[in-house]
Write an enzyme that holds these catalytic residues in place. Structure first.
Site, PDB file in Angstrom:
ATOM      1  N   SER A 169       0.837  -1.200   0.000  1.00 37.21           N
ATOM      2  CA  SER A 169       0.000   0.000   0.000  1.00 37.21           C
ATOM      3  C   SER A 169       0.877   1.257   0.000  1.00 37.21           C
ATOM      4  CB  SER A 169      -0.942  -0.040   1.209  1.00 37.21           C
ATOM      5  OG  SER A 169      -1.973   0.895   1.063  1.00 37.21           O
ATOM      6  N   ARG A 239     -11.517   6.946   9.854  1.00 38.10           N
ATOM      7  CA  ARG A 239     -11.039   5.567   9.881  1.00 38.10           C
ATOM      8  C   ARG A 239     -12.112   4.600   9.380  1.00 38.10           C
ATOM      9  NH1 ARG A 239      -6.618   2.341   9.598  1.00 38.10           N
ATOM     10  NH2 ARG A 239      -6.870   0.438  10.822  1.00 38.10           N
ATOM     11  N   ASP A 335      -8.675  -6.537  -4.537  1.00 42.15           N
ATOM     12  CA  ASP A 335      -8.221  -5.232  -4.049  1.00 42.15           C
ATOM     13  C   ASP A 335      -8.779  -4.145  -4.966  1.00 42.15           C
ATOM     14  OD1 ASP A 335      -6.916  -2.963  -3.210  1.00 42.15           O
ATOM     15  OD2 ASP A 335      -4.901  -3.815  -3.316  1.00 42.15           O
ATOM     16  N   HIS A 368      -7.931  -5.370  -0.136  1.00 39.64           N
ATOM     17  CA  HIS A 368      -6.630  -4.691  -0.104  1.00 39.64           C
ATOM     18  C   HIS A 368      -5.764  -5.189   1.051  1.00 39.64           C
ATOM     19  CE1 HIS A 368      -3.690  -1.514  -0.578  1.00 39.64           C
ATOM     20  NE2 HIS A 368      -3.895  -1.116   0.662  1.00 39.64           N
ATOM     21  N   ASP A 369      -6.363  -5.394   2.201  1.00 39.00           N
ATOM     22  CA  ASP A 369      -5.592  -5.781   3.391  1.00 39.00           C
ATOM     23  C   ASP A 369      -5.085  -7.211   3.343  1.00 39.00           C
ATOM     24  OD1 ASP A 369      -5.431  -3.412   4.692  1.00 39.00           O
ATOM     25  OD2 ASP A 369      -6.837  -3.905   6.305  1.00 39.00           O
TER      26      ASP A 369
END
Length: 396
Positions: A169, A239, A335, A368-369
């Site tokens: 990232s 967040r 992602d 993505h994570d």
């Protein structure tokens, strides 16, 4: 007689996080007026510090060092217990004895980025010129500024060339910048789940987060620390919005579906009826206890400004022209923050530059994570790439 104040658990955690800004629970490299850091925005930091962690042992030839570059809200605590949260490091799955980034063989360095809040100079750090927190007086920083500071840390550690630079990232952006700015200092690089520039959609999401923070009445124009407050609600919303982008629709559905949170039916209110709502609220609340709101503004802006090709006449291949660095790029099928085409664009540029490059797209629904999670294929690719690099340079 001294008045005593009993802090709530959240307040104690927040105070612990504040203490990390200047005096972290990790080694710190301090730089003074003889080694100023010039920033892309035009400012100069005549005094600054970088907090870092190391794992493993640097060999006699100083040839086994690997630099880890963390993502947006990460820090230097990649493979140790976090001093604020008490949780495992952000890359415990990847870094350690016998793991893909094997600390029995490699000397691993993980630094907190410029603009952060865990010991590297950032907006919550004390400005030596005023004795107060920088706040928005800190110049805006870029990914290149972060990498420039990291290179000074590597100098400080007495290392001429890194065996590898690895990160995902925003960390992947730093990896690409390392390859472009210091090709002679990196034998191999591994950018994961990243791209050579931030997309309009990603900038848009960041702007939502920043506006949520700045709309919080406790933000106080960025001077909240001096006033003893914190824009907790705004940072929490930022967040929550960002966290959605770190997952995929299928992973959210698998984890939560439309299940209700501790109730049998809808309340017909705006309480957190659904498990996914409760989960996001928890993520937001936990985040504000360990991260500084102004740092969130700075690091998201650094990602927004990142456009590697723009620094090389608009031609990405020019960033890697003549490079001898080995590249291994990895993307994930689910992602949508940095989809596979973003990695392919870098691969095509590397091909045009005649660079040594390999690429893998991993099939997963983790979003993505995925690069932070238990992903066996990523582990195998990382181990294989680093082992090959180590053999080539003679690291046993």
């Amino acid at each position: 007689m001294t008045d005593s104040v009993t802090l709530t658990p959240d307040a104690r955690t927040f105070e612990a996080a504040r203490g990390e800004a200047d005096f972290p629970h990790s080694p710190v490299a301090r730089f003074g007026a003889d080694t100023p850091l010039r920033l892309d925005a035009g400012g100069v930091l005549t005094s600054f510090q970088i907090a870092y962690q190391t794992y493993g042992t640097l060999n006699a030839a100083r040839s086994n060092a690997i630099l880890l570059c963390h993502a947006l809200t990460g820090d230097q605590h990649a493979a140790n217990v976090h001093p604020v949260t008490g949780k495992p490091g952000w890359w415990e799955t990847m870094v350690g004895p016998g793991k893909p980034i094997d600390t029995d063989r490699f000397f691993v360095i993980s630094s907190n980025v410029l603009g952060g809040c865990l010991g590297t100079t950032g907006p919550s750090s004390t400005n030596p010129a005023t004795g107060q927190c920088y706040g928005l007086d800190l110049p805006v920083v870029t990914i290149r500024d972060m990498v420039r500071a990291q290179s000074m840390l590597i100098d400080h550690l007495g290392i001429d060339r890194l065996l590898a630079v690895v990160g995902g990232s925003m960390g992947g952006m730093q990896v690409l910048q390392w390859a472009a700015s210091y090709p002679e200092r990196v034998f191999a690089v591994m950018p994961i789940a990243t791209g050579a520039r931030h997309s309009a959609q990603n900038i848009a999401y960041h702007e939502v987060g920043r506006q949520a923070i700045m709309a919080d009445p406790d933000w106080l124009g960025g001077r909240y620390l001096a006033a003893g407050t914190s824009p907790r609600r705004g940072l929490s919303v930022a967040r929550m919005a960002a966290h959605i982008t770190y997952m995929s629709d299928s992973s959210l559905h698998r984890k939560f579906g439309r299940r209700l949170q501790d109730r049998d039916g809808h309340t017909f209110s705006f309480d957190a009826d659904f498990q996914v709502e409760s989960y996001l609220r928890h993520q937001g609340e936990a985040f504000v206890d360990r991260f500084d709101a102004n740092s969130y503004l700075y690091v998201t802006r650094a990602m927004d400004y990142f456009d590697l090709a723009a620094d090389y006449g608009g031609v990405l291949a020019n960033a890697f022209k003549g490079t001898k660095t080995r590249f291994c790029l990895v993307s994930f099928t689910s992602d949508w923050l940095f989809p596979t085409p973003a990695s392919r664009a870098v691969v095509h540029a590397l091909n045009a530059a005649g660079a040594s490059v390999s690429f893998a797209e991993i099939e997963t629904d983790k979003g993505h994570d995925a690069f932070l999670l238990d992903e066996p294929e990523l582990f195998a690719i990382t181990r294989g790439f680093l082992d090959a690099a180590a053999r080539t340079v003679g690291v046993s």
